[in-house]
Design a protein around this motif. Structure first.
Motif, PDB file in Angstrom:
ATOM      1  N   VAL A 390       0.845  -1.191   0.000  1.00 18.16           N
ATOM      2  CA  VAL A 390       0.000   0.000   0.000  1.00 18.16           C
ATOM      3  C   VAL A 390       0.882   1.244   0.000  1.00 18.16           C
ATOM      4  CG1 VAL A 390      -1.723   1.289   1.308  1.00 18.16           C
ATOM      5  CG2 VAL A 390      -1.876  -1.200   1.159  1.00 18.16           C
ATOM      6  N   VAL A 391       1.964   1.216   0.774  1.00 11.53           N
ATOM      7  CA  VAL A 391       2.881   2.349   0.823  1.00 11.53           C
ATOM      8  C   VAL A 391       3.689   2.432  -0.470  1.00 11.53           C
ATOM      9  CG1 VAL A 391       4.772   3.406   2.108  1.00 11.53           C
ATOM     10  CG2 VAL A 391       2.996   2.146   3.331  1.00 11.53           C
ATOM     11  N   ARG A 392       4.173   1.297  -0.957  1.00  6.12           N
ATOM     12  CA  ARG A 392       4.986   1.299  -2.174  1.00  6.12           C
ATOM     13  C   ARG A 392       4.209   1.782  -3.397  1.00  6.12           C
ATOM     14  NH1 ARG A 392       9.868  -1.277  -2.243  1.00  6.12           N
ATOM     15  NH2 ARG A 392      10.473  -2.322  -0.309  1.00  6.12           N
ATOM     16  N   SER A 393       2.894   1.573  -3.369  1.00  4.63           N
ATOM     17  CA  SER A 393       2.099   1.998  -4.524  1.00  4.63           C
ATOM     18  C   SER A 393       2.081   3.509  -4.692  1.00  4.63           C
ATOM     19  CB  SER A 393       0.663   1.473  -4.388  1.00  4.63           C
ATOM     20  OG  SER A 393       0.002   2.087  -3.291  1.00  4.63           O
ATOM     21  N   GLN A 394       2.487   4.251  -3.645  1.00  2.00           N
ATOM     22  CA  GLN A 394       2.527   5.704  -3.742  1.00  2.00           C
ATOM     23  C   GLN A 394       3.816   6.203  -4.384  1.00  2.00           C
ATOM     24  OE1 GLN A 394      -0.375   7.133  -2.961  1.00  2.00           O
ATOM     25  NE2 GLN A 394      -0.969   5.030  -2.441  1.00  2.00           N
ATOM     26  N   ARG A 416       1.232  10.835   3.006  1.00  2.00           N
ATOM     27  CA  ARG A 416       0.561  11.633   4.042  1.00  2.00           C
ATOM     28  C   ARG A 416      -0.918  11.818   3.699  1.00  2.00           C
ATOM     29  NH1 ARG A 416       5.486  14.679   3.379  1.00  2.00           N
ATOM     30  NH2 ARG A 416       6.893  14.257   5.139  1.00  2.00           N
ATOM     31  N   ALA A 417      -1.200  12.021   2.408  1.00  2.00           N
ATOM     32  CA  ALA A 417      -2.581  12.278   1.992  1.00  2.00           C
ATOM     33  C   ALA A 417      -3.478  11.052   2.174  1.00  2.00           C
ATOM     34  CB  ALA A 417      -2.610  12.734   0.529  1.00  2.00           C
ATOM     35  N   LEU A 418      -2.901   9.856   2.325  1.00  2.00           N
ATOM     36  CA  LEU A 418      -3.723   8.672   2.546  1.00  2.00           C
ATOM     37  C   LEU A 418      -4.543   8.793   3.818  1.00  2.00           C
ATOM     38  CD1 LEU A 418      -1.175   5.826   1.647  1.00  2.00           C
ATOM     39  CD2 LEU A 418      -3.149   6.555   0.287  1.00  2.00           C
ATOM     40  N   GLY A 419      -3.974   9.476   4.825  1.00  2.00           N
ATOM     41  CA  GLY A 419      -4.670   9.621   6.098  1.00  2.00           C
ATOM     42  C   GLY A 419      -4.554   8.411   7.000  1.00  2.00           C
ATOM     43  N   TYR A 420      -3.652   7.473   6.666  1.00  2.00           N
ATOM     44  CA  TYR A 420      -3.485   6.278   7.482  1.00  2.00           C
ATOM     45  C   TYR A 420      -2.473   6.478   8.608  1.00  2.00           C
ATOM     46  CZ  TYR A 420      -5.425   4.114   3.215  1.00  2.00           C
ATOM     47  OH  TYR A 420      -6.185   3.803   2.127  1.00  2.00           O
ATOM     48  N   PHE A 421      -1.644   7.523   8.505  1.00  2.00           N
ATOM     49  CA  PHE A 421      -0.499   7.651   9.396  1.00  2.00           C
ATOM     50  C   PHE A 421      -0.506   9.002  10.107  1.00  2.00           C
ATOM     51  CE2 PHE A 421       0.682   5.125   5.642  1.00  2.00           C
ATOM     52  CZ  PHE A 421       0.870   3.893   6.252  1.00  2.00           C
ATOM     53  N   ALA A 422      -0.170   8.965  11.407  1.00  4.87           N
ATOM     54  CA  ALA A 422      -0.063  10.196  12.175  1.00  4.87           C
ATOM     55  C   ALA A 422       1.225  10.934  11.851  1.00  4.87           C
ATOM     56  CB  ALA A 422      -0.122   9.885  13.674  1.00  4.87           C
ATOM     57  N   ASN A 423       2.251  10.207  11.443  1.00  2.49           N
ATOM     58  CA  ASN A 423       3.528  10.829  11.121  1.00  2.49           C
ATOM     59  C   ASN A 423       4.170  10.067   9.973  1.00  2.49           C
ATOM     60  OD1 ASN A 423       5.748  12.708  11.618  1.00  2.49           O
ATOM     61  ND2 ASN A 423       6.874  10.911  12.315  1.00  2.49           N
ATOM     62  N   GLY A 478      -5.487  -0.782   2.408  1.00  2.00           N
ATOM     63  CA  GLY A 478      -5.806   0.486   1.782  1.00  2.00           C
ATOM     64  C   GLY A 478      -7.191   0.516   1.172  1.00  2.00           C
ATOM     65  N   GLN A 479      -8.027  -0.444   1.511  1.00  2.00           N
ATOM     66  CA  GLN A 479      -9.369  -0.522   0.944  1.00  2.00           C
ATOM     67  C   GLN A 479     -10.364   0.218   1.821  1.00  2.00           C
ATOM     68  OE1 GLN A 479      -9.635  -4.770   0.957  1.00  2.00           O
ATOM     69  NE2 GLN A 479      -8.693  -5.000  -1.058  1.00  2.00           N
ATOM     70  N   PHE A 496     -24.192  -0.022   1.498  1.00  2.00           N
ATOM     71  CA  PHE A 496     -22.903  -0.709   1.632  1.00  2.00           C
ATOM     72  C   PHE A 496     -21.993  -0.189   0.522  1.00  2.00           C
ATOM     73  CE2 PHE A 496     -20.202  -4.007  -0.240  1.00  2.00           C
ATOM     74  CZ  PHE A 496     -19.397  -4.351   0.842  1.00  2.00           C
ATOM     75  N   ALA A 497     -20.737   0.060   0.885  1.00  2.00           N
ATOM     76  CA  ALA A 497     -19.775   0.525  -0.117  1.00  2.00           C
ATOM     77  C   ALA A 497     -18.419  -0.125   0.150  1.00  2.00           C
ATOM     78  CB  ALA A 497     -19.644   2.050  -0.079  1.00  2.00           C
ATOM     79  N   PHE A 498     -17.770  -0.521  -0.925  1.00  2.00           N
ATOM     80  CA  PHE A 498     -16.422  -1.093  -0.849  1.00  2.00           C
ATOM     81  C   PHE A 498     -15.624  -0.547  -2.028  1.00  2.00           C
ATOM     82  CE2 PHE A 498     -13.339  -4.192  -2.370  1.00  2.00           C
ATOM     83  CZ  PHE A 498     -12.564  -4.391  -1.229  1.00  2.00           C
ATOM     84  N   ALA A 499     -14.341  -0.242  -1.782  1.00  2.00           N
ATOM     85  CA  ALA A 499     -13.506   0.282  -2.861  1.00  2.00           C
ATOM     86  C   ALA A 499     -12.075  -0.198  -2.670  1.00  2.00           C
ATOM     87  CB  ALA A 499     -13.542   1.805  -2.896  1.00  2.00           C
ATOM     88  N   GLU A 500     -11.487  -0.631  -3.766  1.00  2.00           N
ATOM     89  CA  GLU A 500     -10.053  -0.929  -3.845  1.00  2.00           C
ATOM     90  C   GLU A 500      -9.423   0.167  -4.705  1.00  2.00           C
ATOM     91  OE1 GLU A 500      -6.556  -1.471  -3.937  1.00  2.00           O
ATOM     92  OE2 GLU A 500      -7.413  -3.198  -2.871  1.00  2.00           O
ATOM     93  N   PRO A 501      -8.663   1.087  -4.079  1.00  2.00           N
ATOM     94  CA  PRO A 501      -8.199   2.270  -4.817  1.00  2.00           C
ATOM     95  C   PRO A 501      -7.041   2.021  -5.770  1.00  2.00           C
ATOM     96  CG  PRO A 501      -7.379   2.333  -2.580  1.00  2.00           C
ATOM     97  CD  PRO A 501      -8.274   1.137  -2.659  1.00  2.00           C
ATOM     98  N   ALA A 502      -6.366   0.887  -5.644  1.00  2.00           N
ATOM     99  CA  ALA A 502      -5.180   0.637  -6.480  1.00  2.00           C
ATOM    100  C   ALA A 502      -5.231  -0.788  -7.014  1.00  2.00           C
ATOM    101  CB  ALA A 502      -3.901   0.885  -5.700  1.00  2.00           C
ATOM    102  N   LEU A 503      -6.185  -1.057  -7.865  1.00  2.00           N
ATOM    103  CA  LEU A 503      -6.328  -2.384  -8.447  1.00  2.00           C
ATOM    104  C   LEU A 503      -5.126  -2.699  -9.334  1.00  2.00           C
ATOM    105  CD1 LEU A 503      -8.346  -4.768  -8.612  1.00  2.00           C
ATOM    106  CD2 LEU A 503      -9.272  -3.696 -10.679  1.00  2.00           C
TER     107      LEU A 503
END
Length: 783
Positions: A390-394, A416-423, A478-479, A496-503
């Motif tokens: 997920v990180v490498r895909s950026q 950073r824009a993913l919003g998954y990490f505080a730092n 990252g889904q 219900f909603a599901f999304a895979e942003p980097a297929l």
């Protein structure tokens, strides 16, 4: 005084008395003693008079510490020659070891007597008086540990660490006092007593030196806020020195994106005035001159590269406001083009020429050879839940690619824009060879899930209940996953909603949406039920344009009709309709280029073919365009929106009321839901039928009301026009185009639960059968 319940300060006084006797008078007495001994031994020679040899070392007072540990701190063995200075150094090492409360060293002929009093062992550690911060959070900050030796200096540092943790929460007045409670067998309980104090709020934020933008506009830029009536809900109104530094960078970015390349936050002062319990923060800034882009050229210093092929990639218009982000994106496009042409290790160097008199900056993009450095590897640490991929895909860079600092910085911003990490900390260091680098990615994860319970309100639907769960990083992949229920007296929706942003590791978003909706017609005439299942794929066409293609399966039904309209009765008689379809949506959004700009443009076009398998097939299209800009030094926001749609039946029984357009109050203020459009004039209640076509235009202005910015309240005025018209067959129906229009004013309140709009709209053009709704409350819409 009871020594079993002494404060640290009291213990510190006693310790100082002991140290006066051990660290001052004892070394002095020892020096005198050694001096007399030296005098008595002065005949053989000076060197012999200054040294001693001890046949034995006698250690007294040990309980849990081994004698070998004391000998290691002394630093000499039996029979060795020891000078007076070396003996004093040994004493200092024992005192500085942190193991002993008291230390005495006494030479007695050929014997060195060492008397020590051990510090007690810590039996347990407690923190009392803390409410805002939990024990687990604070215990992690401590160096003192249970079953380790107690050290007053370490306890003092621990108390300071706890106080600093409260300072980070805006409680700069927090006080922490360490106490010890003596227990048997030379053990103590270490207790940190916490007085949390009040939040240190920011009472006022001011600016000096700003001419282009008002204090109010700049206060909306920074993250720190003034304490207002909602201070109990807002954490950014507490004083935080680290946030102040971050605010300085936000101000610099804001001014730079508007052409002020020489901007500088000269100083920031924060003080607590007399008889005040909050901070006054003042920014002294220097704006400098505003610059625009001048002449834009491209040159090449690399054989085989034609600069003319890169000129169009700049996409910078002379005379437009200078923005360093625009330059960075132009460089990224050019370097990407060079790589696609097979030129590795190529860099684009922007060479800037200032024209102070004209206020322009000429940019020459020079294509040059960069250093031949490759990326050896990318190391990712700290992601306990999120998968590495997920990180490498950026990253657009992989191992073995030429090292490009700009690409690495851009990847860091995307992470950073993913919003998954505080730092997020991304750094490059030298690899195993001088011509290689290792990219280190250090991450600190944060929560990405949310569970919400609350109320909802919408014009036409009234008050309802909402329950939702969402997870933005499902299973660390990252889904996106979302489950939601919203319901009230007239409406119930399950979604219900599901999304895979980097297929497949690409910028390809796979989505699956499902919803089931039950409604009661606003007038109580009939009920509906509707279910939709929509798989989709979304991908970019350009920096600002994206396309989403979708398939759909849908069921719709009309039930329990109690009115007198023959048209709706016939549509209900057609029963449950199940059909499939396919469609696309193209959206264009200038904000996707990542540029901070006072203006943006958004447009969206959708087309669908539906009803396949049902008794009516149709083609449906909608379009919307919005332009928003800021005026009067960005204190006023102006917005213009146009939208429209068409529904064309291809065959069969024609459209139904649940398929046709009905504008809601947000699209045309001043009219109720289903309050305007085609009507069955033969029915007793002039039932609303909806239309196959609609169009609307809206002009809105939003401006400050002079209230403190921390209240987040602004005013606005608006003018709306629009209409819904057209049916497949319309005997006894008024489905002609009738323009409706309204004007009014609004109050906008940016609350913690979302942006609310309170409006009053006066219809200035309407039909006699239209239903008005002049007052309105709704969540403000955005693009």
């Amino acid at each position: 005084m009871d020594d079993n319940n002494m404060t640290y300060d009291e213990r510190h006084v006693e310790a100082r008395k002991t140290l006066l006797s051990t660290s001052v008078f004892k070394p002095a007495a020892m020096a005198v003693f050694l001096g007399f001994s030296a005098a008595s031994l002065a005949v053989p020679g000076a060197a012999q008079a200054q040294s001693y040899a001890f046949n034995s070392v006698q250690i007294e007072g040990l309980d849990t510490i081994q004698a070998s540990t004391v000998m290691s701190y002394l630093g000499f063995g039996r029979g060795e020659q020891v000078s007076a200075g070396e003996l004093n150094d040994a004493y200092q090492r024992l005192v500085g070891s942190g193991l002993f409360d008291k230390v005495e060293i006494s030479p007695r002929g050929g014997t060195l007597v060492v008397k020590v009093t051990e510090f007690p062992l810590i039996n347990r550690i407690n923190i009392e008086g803390n409410k805002r911060l939990k024990d687990d959070e604070l215990l992690e900050l401590l160096q003192s540990r249970a079953r380790y030796v107690f050290n007053p200096a370490v306890a003092e540092r621990d108390a300071q660490a706890i106080a600093e943790a409260y300072g980070d929460q805006g409680r700069l007045a927090a006080q922490v006092t360490p106490r010890i409670i003596r227990r048997p067998q030379n053990r103590v309980d270490l207790v940190f007593e916490v007085v949390e104090g009040k939040n240190s709020d920011i009472e006022r934020i001011t600016f000096t030196g700003n001419r282009a933008y008002s204090d109010g506009r700049l206060r909306r830029v920074i993250e720190s806020k003034q304490a207002g009536i909602l201070r109990f809900l807002i954490s950014n109104d507490t004083f935080d020195p680290d946030r102040i530094e971050f605010d300085k960078q936000l101000l610099a970015d804001f001014y730079a994106s508007r052409g002020y390349v020489d901007f500088d936050a000269v100083a920031v002062t924060s003080e607590v005035p007399a008889q005040e319990d909050g901070f006054f923060v003042s920014y002294e800034i220097r704006e400098g001159q505003k610059f625009s882009f001048g002449e834009i050229t491209t040159v090449s210093e690399v054989d085989g590269i034609d600069p003319a092929a890169f000129e169009d990639l700049a996409r910078i218009g002379s005379g437009s406001t200078y923005n360093p982000a625009v330059v960075e994106r132009a460089i990224a496009r050019m370097e990407k083009e060079a790589q696609q042409q097979g030129f590795g290790f190529v860099r684009v160097d922007p060479r800037v020429t200032r024209n102070e008199r004209e206020g322009t900056l000429d940019i020459a993009f020079a294509i040059v050879r960069g250093p031949r450095i490759v990326v050896e590897r990318i190391d990712i640490e700290g992601n306990e839940t999120t998968l590495d991929r997920v990180v490498r895909s950026q990253f657009t860079t992989v191992e073995g690619d030429p090292f490009n600092p700009r690409a690495i910085r851009a990847a860091a911003e995307r992470i950073r824009a993913l919003g998954y990490f505080a730092n997020v900390d991304v750094q490059a260091r030298e690899g195993s060879a001088p011509d290689s680098v290792v990219v280190d990615v250090d991450l600190e994860e944060q929560g990405t899930g949310s569970f919400s319970v609350g109320g909802t309100y919408a014009l036409g639907d009234g008050i309802g209940f909402m329950l939702s769960f969402s997870e933005r990083n499902f299973l660390g992949r990252g889904q996106y996953l979302s489950l939601e229920f919203a319901g009230g007296l007239d409406k119930r929706t399950y979604s219900f909603a599901f999304a895979e942003p980097a297929l497949f590791g690409r910028d390809l978003r796979l989505g699956l949406n499902a919803s089931y909706n039950e409604t009661t017609w606003a007038s109580g005439l009939f009920d509906t039920r509707r279910g939709v299942l929509t798989p989709s794929l979304e991908f970019p066409l350009s920096e600002t344009g994206r396309v989403r293609v979708r398939a759909s399966g849908e069921l719709t039904d009309i039930l329990n009709y109690t009115g007198t309209s023959a048209i709706i009765a016939a549509e209900e008689a057609r029963g449950l309709q199940i059909g499939g379809g396919a469609g696309f949506t193209y959206s264009f959004d200038t904000r996707r280029n990542g540029l901070e700009s006072p203006s943006f443009f958004f447009a969206q076009v959708s087309g669908d073919v539906g009803g396949l398998g049902a008794d009516n097939q149709f083609v449906k299209t909608t379009a919307l365009a919005n332009f928003t800009t800021k005026a009067l030094n960005e204190d006023v926001t102006l917005s213009a929106t146009v939208e429209g749609g068409a529904l064309v039946s291809v065959g069969g029984a024609g459209s139904r009321v649940v398929d046709r357009f009905m504008m809601n109050p947000d699209q045309l203020l001043g009219f109720a839901s289903y309050g305007q459009g085609p009507r069955d004039l033969t029915a007793a209640d002039d039932d609303a039928l909806g239309g196959n076509y609609f169009g609307a235009a809206r002009l809105e202005a939003q401006f400050p009301l002079g209230l403190p910015e921390e209240y987040n309240i602004s005013g606005g005025v608006f003018g709306h026009v629009g209409s819904v018209w057209g049916l497949d067959s319309s005997p006894g129906v008024d489905d002609t185009f009738h323009l409706r229009a309204s004007v009014g004013a609004a109050i906008y309140w940016d609350t913690p639960i979302g942006p609310l709009r309170f409006s009053y709209a006066y219809p200035v053009r309407k039909q006699a059968y239209d239903i008005e709704q002049r007052f309105g409350v709704s969540i403000s819409t955005g693009f």
